[in-house]
Motif scaffolding. Structure first.
Motif, PDB file in Angstrom:
ATOM      1  N   GLU A  89       1.063   4.229  -2.866  1.00 55.64           N
ATOM      2  CA  GLU A  89       0.865   5.650  -2.544  1.00 55.64           C
ATOM      3  C   GLU A  89       2.070   6.488  -2.977  1.00 55.64           C
ATOM      4  OE1 GLU A  89      -2.051   4.989   1.361  1.00 55.64           O
ATOM      5  OE2 GLU A  89       0.129   5.171   1.626  1.00 55.64           O
ATOM      6  N   LEU A 123      -6.354   6.502  -4.375  1.00 55.76           N
ATOM      7  CA  LEU A 123      -5.248   6.914  -5.245  1.00 55.76           C
ATOM      8  C   LEU A 123      -5.750   7.829  -6.362  1.00 55.76           C
ATOM      9  CD1 LEU A 123      -3.264   3.544  -5.610  1.00 55.76           C
ATOM     10  CD2 LEU A 123      -2.763   5.460  -4.079  1.00 55.76           C
ATOM     11  N   LYS A 147       0.831  -1.205   0.000  1.00 53.50           N
ATOM     12  CA  LYS A 147       0.000   0.000   0.000  1.00 53.50           C
ATOM     13  C   LYS A 147       0.864   1.252   0.000  1.00 53.50           C
ATOM     14  CE  LYS A 147      -3.767   2.313   2.453  1.00 53.50           C
ATOM     15  NZ  LYS A 147      -4.649   2.311   3.637  1.00 53.50           N
TER      16      LYS A 147
END
Length: 252
Positions: free
Chosen positions: A20, A46, A16
């Motif tokens: 990002e 996102l 994750k």
């Protein structure tokens, strides 16, 4: 379309944070995971926060038929993958060999080794077709040295280490980079999963020192992925300052 990164195990932890980080740098992201609710939520976040294109693919890397169905026929616009991050992986249990659960062994081997193989096998043709690309395999310091009650987890991460080295040699002719990143103790869901939801045991792992954080590994991954074309970091061991290796950590 901007540069494209494909990240397995993107719904938590390193995966994750990597999604990002790259999205913040305007990369288009293919994110995969077993937990559809988390995957869809991350895709939405996102898109909204970074205004990038995101392709969420919900499948289990342990199941080759699912991997093949999702990755071997990507939409044309998504086939120009620049970076593959094989992040999906886990540890289950921490027991002496005789006390281990065979199902835990199967899950670790199927995810950490076979899953990495299945995904890489499906993606490599796209990289070879362009005669460029970068594969980043998330290993562990457990793949560099071993520790008691790590047995099969240690073995799977040693396999990742070896596979990364052989892939680097075999894909050299296609100008494809291969990097293995081997993190030490990191405060993610890792220990909670290993101890099967026992939060007390999980918290004890990180008491007395500051471990790595997911963002640290995301930043390192981005650095490795954005070096000049003639530069490749083949192998990288990363620990927090308090940790020397798999079994020596200063707490105080």
């Amino acid at each position: 379309m901007q540069k494209i990164i494909l990240i397995t195990g993107a719904t938590s932890g390193f995966g994750k944070a990597i999604a990002e980080k790259f999205a913040a740098e305007a990369w288009s992201c293919i994110i995969t995971g077993r937990r559809k609710d988390r995957l869809d939520q991350l895709a939405q976040e996102l898109k909204q926060k970074f205004s990038v294109q995101v392709l969420p693919l919900n499948f289990d890397v342990r199941k080759n038929e699912e991997v093949t169905a999702n990755l071997s026929s990507l939409p044309a616009a998504w086939q120009n993958i620049d970076v593959l991050v094989n992040n999906a992986g886990l540890a289950l249990g921490r027991n002496n060999f005789n006390d281990c659960d065979l199902d835990d062994w199967d899950t670790m081997i199927d995810t950490n080794v076979k899953g990495l193989l299945y995904v890489t096998k499906a993606v490599v043709p796209y990289l070879i077709n362009r005669n460029q690309g970068h594969i980043i395999n998330m290993g562990s310091i457990a793949g560099k040295d071993v520790y008691p009650m790590g047995n099969v987890y240690n073995a799977t991460k040693h396999a990742v280490n070896s596979l990364s080295q052989s892939l680097r040699m075999e894909l050299l002719q296609h100008r494809i980079k291969v990097t293995a990143i081997h993190p030490g103790a990191a405060d993610t869901e890792f220990s909670n999963v290993r101890f099967k939801g026992d939060q007390l045991k999980s918290d004890e792992v990180y008491e007395g020192y500051e471990p790595l954080h997911a963002k640290d590994i995301a930043d390192i991954t981005y650095y490795c992925a954005t070096l000049p074309a003639h530069v490749c970091i083949n192998d990288l061991v990363v620990t927090c300052t308090a940790q020397a290796n798999s079994f020596l950590t200063f707490k105080g």
